[in-house]
Motif scaffolding. Structure first.
Motif, PDB file in Angstrom:
ATOM      1  N   SER A 124       1.862   0.987  -3.731  1.00 20.61           N
ATOM      2  CA  SER A 124       0.750   0.942  -4.676  1.00 20.61           C
ATOM      3  C   SER A 124       1.327   1.373  -6.013  1.00 20.61           C
ATOM      4  CB  SER A 124      -0.341   1.906  -4.218  1.00 20.61           C
ATOM      5  OG  SER A 124      -1.202   2.199  -5.283  1.00 20.61           O
ATOM      6  N   HIS A 125       1.466   0.447  -6.936  1.00 23.56           N
ATOM      7  CA  HIS A 125       1.931   0.692  -8.306  1.00 23.56           C
ATOM      8  C   HIS A 125       3.460   0.753  -8.344  1.00 23.56           C
ATOM      9  CE1 HIS A 125      -2.290   2.629  -8.804  1.00 23.56           C
ATOM     10  NE2 HIS A 125      -2.337   1.311  -8.619  1.00 23.56           N
ATOM     11  N   ASP A 179       5.487   1.745 -10.687  1.00 23.91           N
ATOM     12  CA  ASP A 179       6.188   2.658 -11.600  1.00 23.91           C
ATOM     13  C   ASP A 179       6.720   3.942 -10.956  1.00 23.91           C
ATOM     14  OD1 ASP A 179       3.566   3.432 -11.339  1.00 23.91           O
ATOM     15  OD2 ASP A 179       3.175   3.677 -13.479  1.00 23.91           O
ATOM     16  N   CYS A 180       6.773   3.984  -9.626  1.00 20.80           N
ATOM     17  CA  CYS A 180       7.533   5.033  -8.937  1.00 20.80           C
ATOM     18  C   CYS A 180       8.620   4.375  -8.090  1.00 20.80           C
ATOM     19  CB  CYS A 180       6.630   5.856  -8.020  1.00 20.80           C
ATOM     20  SG  CYS A 180       5.452   6.833  -8.930  1.00 20.80           S
ATOM     21  N   ARG A 236      13.527   2.541  -1.639  1.00 14.80           N
ATOM     22  CA  ARG A 236      12.708   1.321  -1.715  1.00 14.80           C
ATOM     23  C   ARG A 236      13.485   0.190  -2.386  1.00 14.80           C
ATOM     24  NH1 ARG A 236       7.357   4.217  -4.322  1.00 14.80           N
ATOM     25  NH2 ARG A 236       6.893   5.583  -2.568  1.00 14.80           N
ATOM     26  N   SER A 262      -0.143  10.414  -3.637  1.00 12.41           N
ATOM     27  CA  SER A 262       1.057   9.671  -4.041  1.00 12.41           C
ATOM     28  C   SER A 262       2.296  10.297  -3.414  1.00 12.41           C
ATOM     29  CB  SER A 262       1.198   9.669  -5.565  1.00 12.41           C
ATOM     30  OG  SER A 262       0.090   9.037  -6.118  1.00 12.41           O
ATOM     31  N   SER A 263       3.438   9.635  -3.624  1.00 11.78           N
ATOM     32  CA  SER A 263       4.668  10.102  -2.989  1.00 11.78           C
ATOM     33  C   SER A 263       5.437  11.041  -3.917  1.00 11.78           C
ATOM     34  CB  SER A 263       5.534   8.893  -2.640  1.00 11.78           C
ATOM     35  OG  SER A 263       6.089   8.374  -3.833  1.00 11.78           O
ATOM     36  N   LEU A 299       6.828  10.368  -7.666  1.00 13.00           N
ATOM     37  CA  LEU A 299       6.217  10.561  -8.997  1.00 13.00           C
ATOM     38  C   LEU A 299       7.271  11.157  -9.934  1.00 13.00           C
ATOM     39  CD1 LEU A 299       2.628  11.962  -8.244  1.00 13.00           C
ATOM     40  CD2 LEU A 299       3.238   9.689  -9.061  1.00 13.00           C
ATOM     41  N   GLY A 311      -2.775  11.323  -8.698  1.00  6.49           N
ATOM     42  CA  GLY A 311      -2.103  10.079  -8.322  1.00  6.49           C
ATOM     43  C   GLY A 311      -1.075   9.573  -9.307  1.00  6.49           C
ATOM     44  N   CYS A 343       1.971   6.845 -15.425  1.00  2.00           N
ATOM     45  CA  CYS A 343       0.618   6.524 -14.924  1.00  2.00           C
ATOM     46  C   CYS A 343      -0.474   7.075 -15.847  1.00  2.00           C
ATOM     47  CB  CYS A 343       0.398   7.151 -13.560  1.00  2.00           C
ATOM     48  SG  CYS A 343       1.503   6.595 -12.275  1.00  2.00           S
TER      49      CYS A 343
END
Ligand code: ABU
Length: 375
Positions: A250-251, A253-254, A270, A306-307, A310, A354, A359
Motif C-alpha cells: 500500500s503506497h 513511497d516506502c 521488496r 504501516s511497516s 517508514l 500511517g 506521506c
C-alpha cells in the motif's frame, strides 16, 4: 495568498519527486480518528493482535504529539524559504453513509500524499480505496480552489469515485494464510477487486515524463488503466510496477523512492518484479538499498498499521537536500555518502497515522519542468 512572480511556471508545478521545492502542504492530526475496520482495511493492535482495535477519535495527547512533530516539519521547511500550507479543519468523527456503504467514522488529514497528487500543472484527487477515506479530499478543497482561481494554467481533475460497496472488495484476502499469499504473490490480487477504478495517489511516483504506479491493496488494474488513459494523452508514460515480496502493499513511497535523476532508494526486502528494473538499468540509474530501519516492526507505535520501512519515506527539498527522520542514523549516513545534505526532524509520533515525511506532505510547486529521464 500572493504568489511569487512566477514567469514561466504555474502556481501548481511539480513534475518529479526532487526538483527544488517552493510550496508544499503539510498534514494535520487535528480531530484524527482511528481507522475503522472495513472490507478494505483490518486494523490490528501491534502488541495484541487479537484484541479489538479502538474506534472513534484519537486522544488529545496522541493528536498533540503528532501535531508537535508536524509543526516541527513546518518550521524546518519555512526556515528553508519554502511556503507551507495546511489542510482545513474537518470533522473526522462524523459517520459516512452513501447509497452503497456506511462507516462509523472517518480517518485524518495527516497524509495528504495519499489523496492528492500534482502532475505538472494538474492537481488530481485520487479515487481512494477505503470507505473511511472517501471524503478525505475535503480538507484540501479550499486550497485547490485557491490555486485554480489564481492561475488559469492550473488543471484540476477528480478521479471517478468507486462505489466502495461490499462487491468492490475481496474480503477473504485478510484471512489468507501465509502459504496462500506465497502461492498468490505473482497474481497481485489483494483486498480490492478489478471491476471499479481504484487508486490512492501515494501508489504513484513521478519521474518527469515517466510515472510509476504500484499495483497494491489500494490501487487496482482498473485504476492504473484510468491513469494511463488520463495521463498518456497529456504526454506522460505510465508504468505499472510490482513488488512481489510485499504481501500487503500500500503506497510506493516506502518501497521505491527516487531521490534525484539517476538514483532511486530501494527497499532490500521488496525487490521489483523481474524485468521491471530494465528501464532504470538501461538508462544508467542506480538502485541503492536503504539500510535496515532503526525501529523494528515490533517497535512501531501500537496503533501504527504501516511497516518499519517508514524509515525510507524521506522528503526531497532539492536534488541535493533531503529531510529524514531524526533517529534514522544509518539512512542519514548513507544519504550523506551519496552527497546529500541531510536535514532531520523527529517524526515518530506521526508514524501512528500511517506515514512519515513524504506521506505527510503534498508538493504543489517545485522549480523545473518535465524532463525525459528515460529517452
Ligand atoms: N503509507 C505508507 C506505508 C507503506 C508501508 O507500510 O510500507
Amino acid at each position: 495568498m500572493r504568489y511569487p512572480a512566477v514567469v514561466n511556471s504555474s502556481v501548481v508545478n511539480s513534475w518529479n519527486e526532487w526538483d527544488p521545492l517552493q510550496e508544499i502542504v503539510v498534514g494535520s492530526a487535528d480531530r484524527a480518528c482511528f481507522e475503522p475496520t472495513e472490507p478494505g482495511s483490518r486494523p490490528a493492535l501491534r502488541d495484541t493482535p487479537g484484541l479489538p482495535f479502538p474506534t472513534g477519535p484519537k486522544s488529545e495527547e496522541d493528536i498533540g504529539q503528532a501535531n508537535e512533530e508536524l509543526d516541527g516539519l513546518v518550521a524546518l521547511l519555512e526556515s528553508q524559504g519554502i511556503v507551507v500550507r495546511r489542510p482545513q479543519p474537518h470533522d473526522f468523527s462524523a459517520p459516512v453513509r452513501t447509497p452503497d456503504f456506511e462507516v462509523g467514522n472517518q480517518y485524518c488529514a495527516v497524509c495528504p500524499r495519499d489523496v492528492m497528487i500534482t502532475m505538472g500543472n494538474e492537481i488530481i484527487e485520487a479515487t481512494m480505496s477505503r470507505r473511511a477515506r472517501y471524503f478525505e479530499y475535503q480538507p484540501y478543497r479550499k486550497l485547490v480552489y485557491e490555486y485554480w482561481n489564481a492561475d488559469p494554467r492550473v488543471e484540476w481533475t477528480t478521479a471517478p469515485k468507486p462505489s466502495m460497496g461490499d462487491g468492490m472488495y475481496r474480503e477473504e484476502f485478510w484471512d489468507w494464510p501465509l502459504e496462500k499469499r506465497h502461492e498468490r504473490m505473482h497474481s497481485f490480487e489483494f483486498c480490492v477487486g478489478q471491476d471499479e477504478v481504484i487508486f490512492d495517489a501515494a501508489d504513484m511516483s513521478r519521474l518527469g515524463r515517466d510515472i510509476l504506479v504500484q499495483e497494491s491493496m489500494t490501487t487496482n488494474r482498473a485504476g492504473i488503466r484510468w491513469l494511463k488513459r488520463h495521463l498518456e494523452p497529456r504526454g506522460f508514460r505510465v508504468h505499472p510496477v510490482h513488488f512481489p515480496l510485499d504481501f500487503f502493499p500500500s503506497h510506493i513511497d516506502c518501497t521505491f523512492v527516487p531521490l534525484r535523476p539517476g538514483l532511486v532508494l530501494t527497499n532490500p526486502e521488496r525487490p521489483l518484479r523481474e524485468g521491471e528494473e530494465k528501464m532504470f538499468l538501461a538508462n544508467d540509474w542506480e538502485l541503492v538499498d536503504a539500510p535496515q530501519p532503526v525501529l523494528g516492526n515490533d517497535e512501531m507505535p501500537r496503533y501504527c498499521q504501516s511497516s518499519k520501512w517508514l524509515s525510507m519515506n524521506v522528503l526531497s527539498l532539492s536534488p541535493t537536500k533531503v529531510v529524514c527522520e531524526e533517529r534514522e542514523k544509518p539512512l542519514q549516513d548513507l544519504l550523506a555518502k551519496l552527497d546529500f545534505e541531510v536535514l532531520t526532524v523527529p517524526f515518530r509520533h506521526v508514524f501512528e497515522y500511517g506515514g512519515s515525511l513524504h506521506c505527510a506532505t503534498w508538493d504543489v510547486r517545485r522549480e523545473g519542468t518535465r524532463e525525459d529521464y528515460f529517452p
